[in-house]
Design a protein around this motif. Structure first.
Motif, mmCIF file in Angstrom:
data_model
loop_
_atom_site.group_PDB
_atom_site.id
_atom_site.type_symbol
_atom_site.label_atom_id
_atom_site.label_comp_id
_atom_site.label_asym_id
_atom_site.label_seq_id
_atom_site.Cartn_x
_atom_site.Cartn_y
_atom_site.Cartn_z
ATOM 1 N N VAL A 114 0.835 -1.206 0.000
ATOM 2 C CA VAL A 114 0.000 0.000 0.000
ATOM 3 C C VAL A 114 0.871 1.258 0.000
ATOM 4 O O VAL A 114 0.640 2.185 -0.765
ATOM 5 C CB VAL A 114 -0.929 0.000 1.241
ATOM 6 C CG1 VAL A 114 -1.514 1.364 1.469
ATOM 7 C CG2 VAL A 114 -2.022 -1.017 1.077
ATOM 8 N N ASN A 115 1.906 1.259 0.840
ATOM 9 C CA ASN A 115 2.731 2.468 0.951
ATOM 10 C C ASN A 115 3.542 2.744 -0.299
ATOM 11 O O ASN A 115 3.896 3.878 -0.589
ATOM 12 C CB ASN A 115 3.684 2.344 2.151
ATOM 13 C CG ASN A 115 2.931 2.471 3.457
ATOM 14 O OD1 ASN A 115 1.851 3.033 3.501
ATOM 15 N ND2 ASN A 115 3.499 1.939 4.516
ATOM 16 N N GLY A 116 3.854 1.656 -1.034
ATOM 17 C CA GLY A 116 4.678 1.852 -2.217
ATOM 18 C C GLY A 116 3.899 2.364 -3.419
ATOM 19 O O GLY A 116 4.495 2.759 -4.413
ATOM 20 N N GLY A 117 2.605 2.310 -3.338
ATOM 21 C CA GLY A 117 1.804 2.806 -4.460
ATOM 22 C C GLY A 117 1.907 1.899 -5.667
ATOM 23 O O GLY A 117 1.847 0.688 -5.536
ATOM 24 N N SER B 43 4.534 1.719 -7.829
ATOM 25 C CA SER B 43 5.882 1.279 -8.195
ATOM 26 C C SER B 43 6.308 0.074 -7.381
ATOM 27 O O SER B 43 6.380 0.114 -6.159
ATOM 28 C CB SER B 43 6.863 2.446 -7.976
ATOM 29 O OG SER B 43 8.115 1.965 -7.578
ATOM 30 N N VAL B 44 6.619 -1.043 -8.092
ATOM 31 C CA VAL B 44 7.030 -2.269 -7.396
ATOM 32 C C VAL B 44 8.354 -2.046 -6.679
ATOM 33 O O VAL B 44 8.578 -2.552 -5.579
ATOM 34 C CB VAL B 44 7.152 -3.443 -8.399
ATOM 35 C CG1 VAL B 44 7.650 -4.683 -7.708
ATOM 36 C CG2 VAL B 44 5.809 -3.710 -9.049
ATOM 37 N N ASN B 45 9.242 -1.264 -7.284
ATOM 38 C CA ASN B 45 10.543 -0.979 -6.664
ATOM 39 C C ASN B 45 10.380 -0.319 -5.314
ATOM 40 O O ASN B 45 11.015 -0.689 -4.329
ATOM 41 C CB ASN B 45 11.352 -0.037 -7.566
ATOM 42 C CG ASN B 45 12.113 -0.830 -8.607
ATOM 43 O OD1 ASN B 45 12.351 -2.019 -8.428
ATOM 44 N ND2 ASN B 45 12.477 -0.170 -9.675
ATOM 45 N N LEU B 46 9.463 0.647 -5.260
ATOM 46 C CA LEU B 46 9.230 1.364 -4.015
ATOM 47 C C LEU B 46 8.615 0.443 -2.973
ATOM 48 O O LEU B 46 8.942 0.508 -1.787
ATOM 49 C CB LEU B 46 8.282 2.542 -4.293
ATOM 50 C CG LEU B 46 8.533 3.802 -3.453
ATOM 51 C CD1 LEU B 46 9.927 4.314 -3.707
ATOM 52 C CD2 LEU B 46 7.516 4.874 -3.819
ATOM 53 N N LEU C 274 7.706 -12.526 -2.055
ATOM 54 C CA LEU C 274 8.611 -11.527 -1.498
ATOM 55 C C LEU C 274 9.637 -11.131 -2.552
ATOM 56 O O LEU C 274 9.807 -11.805 -3.551
ATOM 57 C CB LEU C 274 9.305 -12.093 -0.258
ATOM 58 C CG LEU C 274 8.393 -12.268 0.958
ATOM 59 C CD1 LEU C 274 9.150 -12.937 2.074
ATOM 60 C CD2 LEU C 274 7.840 -10.941 1.425
ATOM 61 N N CYS C 275 10.362 -10.050 -2.299
ATOM 62 C CA CYS C 275 11.243 -9.478 -3.324
ATOM 63 C C CYS C 275 12.334 -10.460 -3.764
ATOM 64 O O CYS C 275 12.702 -11.368 -3.042
ATOM 65 C CB CYS C 275 11.879 -8.207 -2.801
ATOM 66 S SG CYS C 275 12.824 -8.453 -1.286
#
Lengths: 192, 280
Positions: free
Chosen positions: B160-163, B165-168, B227-228
């Motif tokens: 949610v916080n990253g909006g 952008s997957v990177n964020l 997960l990343c």
């Protein structure tokens, strides 16, 4: 926690914030994970000051580890077990409800969850003479039912009234009201 | 900052550090799929839905480590990072009391003195805590085991916080994974991290239900990594926990341990009793 700004911690001035931001260091995480020698060169800030700043930020925002033995000692002195007033439920819960723990009662409609809550509230208010905060978000609480439970425990009207007074009822029908209630409760508890 | 600390170490401290950290081979042979693989710098992931014994396994490993050598333990220190806020001290004490031949308060407290517990309320706090834990690891030469329960606790909050952008979204967890790898390699620790199965099982429509039972690794055939990538690369063993479906063995749990490089697989069955996990 998050964005660097003046006064966030001792030693962080508006100048420093500006210089760091111009090099792409905007948040606490950015600063703490950056190569400080590199930052010192690029931003023209002293390496020593940056190291000190990093240490202060970490001390302020990271969690502190505690020793298991100390934690156990604290737990032993502060944990109480509250009986639910229902013998077989107590047996299932290993003597009752433990303080410092969240016990979740799950079931379909009409399976008795609210009845269990009312019974526990009556038991804690009358038998254990402790205060209860009853947060009702389903509208299932009726004072007459609690009175009925208390009347089964004692014929004395004064004692019933005393127990009813120890139960504080709060209604919360959306998540924001719920959060408000919990915040207020936390504030009230910390003042005690 | 910490390299200065290490240079100031005396000869005996150095030996204590190296010797102490090499004794983890005995920690739990059932968990390692590849018998030849070295234990240091190992990162193991416990994956499974809730109620399958992951946290119970962590208590079992913690007890193995903090018990004294005279009682069959390893007498090493453990750092337990709890992001779920559900660490049950009374459960750990029950397990210790059952495993000690003479359980007294003194003995239990002595064992618990080897446990360090930290709680984190967000991935950002986790990252900052890991940075400050580096000094703790430096100053505790007998600290060999790092436990993280669980790594996926803040997955949705990060999303949610990253909006968009997957990177964020993956930024903080990526930094955590990289720093954990650095800590584990530099100080020769072992890391056990749990992740929840929060993604839906994939259904293979072409094969049909019967093939799933014949497939030897049915527990991990449905695994969907969420997960990343940084974390996926850092894990060396992945252990899948599941509860037995069969009615006759309904109190049994199973774990499938997969060594990711050699792709070797091992399955074990265990039950959870009063004294903790017992392998069948």
């Amino acid at each position: 926690m998050g964005v660097l700004r003046a006064g966030l911690c001792p030693g962080l001035t508006q100048d420093m914030v500006g210089q760091l931001r111009s090099r792409g260091i905007k948040t606490v995480v950015d600063l703490v994970s950056a190569d400080l020698e590199d930052v010192a060169q690029k931003c023209g800030l002293s390496y020593k000051a940056l190291v000190a700043l990093r240490r202060v930020l970490l001390a302020q925002f990271s969690a502190f580890p505690c020793n298991g033995a100390d934690l156990y000692e604290e737990l032993k002195t502060s944990t109480a077990i509250l009986s639910t007033g229902i013998g077989s439920l107590d047996k299932l819960l290993d003597a009752g409800l433990y303080t410092g723990e969240v016990t979740e009662i799950v079931g379909g409609p009409g399976s008795g969850k609210t009845q269990v809550c009312l019974c526990v509230a009556a038991n804690v208010a009358y038998d254990l003479q402790q205060n209860v905060v009853y947060i009702d978000s389903s509208g299932g609480l009726t004072a007459s039912r609690i009175l009925q439970l208390l009347q089964a425990r004692t014929p004395e009207e004064e004692e019933q009234a005393g127990a009813l007074q120890r139960i504080q009822v709060v209604r919360a029908f959306d998540i924001f009201q719920m959060l408000d209630v919990l915040q207020d409760f936390r504030g009230a508890m910390s003042q005690q | 900052m910490c390299s200065d600390f290490r240079r100031a170490e005396s000869g005996t401290e150095l030996l204590a550090r190296l010797e102490g950290r090499s004794s983890l081979k005995e920690i739990e042979p059932y968990l390692f799929a590849d018998e030849d693989s070295s234990v240091h710098g190992d990162i193991l992931e416990f994956h499974g839905p809730e109620g399958t014994g992951k946290t119970e396994m962590l208590y079992h490993l913690t007890a193995r480590c903090i018990l004294p050598k005279s009682e069959g333990g390893l007498e090493v220190e453990v750092l337990f990072i709890d992001t779920d806020y559900h660490f049950d001290m009374l459960r750990l004490v029950t397990i210790l009391e059952h495993r000690l031949s003479q359980s007294s308060e003194e003995m239990v407290k002595c064992c618990l003195g080897r446990l360090l517990l930290v709680n984190c309320s967000s991935n950002t706090q986790l990252l900052l805590t890991l940075y400050s834990l580096e000094t703790v690891v430096c100053s505790h030469p007998s600290l060999c085991l790092l436990i993280l329960d669980s790594l996926s606790a803040f997955y949705w909050i990060d999303r949610v916080n990253g909006g968009e952008s997957v990177n964020l979204q993956e930024y903080t967890l990526k930094k955590c994974a990289q720093f954990l790898e650095k800590l584990v390699n530099e100080y020769r620790l072992v890391l056990f991290a749990t992740t929840q199965s929060i993604m839906q099982k994939t259904t293979n429509w072409t094969e049909g239900p019967s093939s799933a039972l014949n497939h030897p690794s049915e527990a991990d055939a449905d695994y969907r990594p969420y997960l990343c990538k940084a974390w996926q690369q850092v894990v060396r063993h992945r252990i899948f926990f599941s509860k037995q479906e069969d009615f006759k063995t309904s109190n049994q749990f199973s774990l499938v341990s997969r060594h990711l490089k050699s792709n070797s697989l091992k399955k074990h069955i265990f039950i959870i009793g009063e004294s903790g996990i017992e392998f069948c």
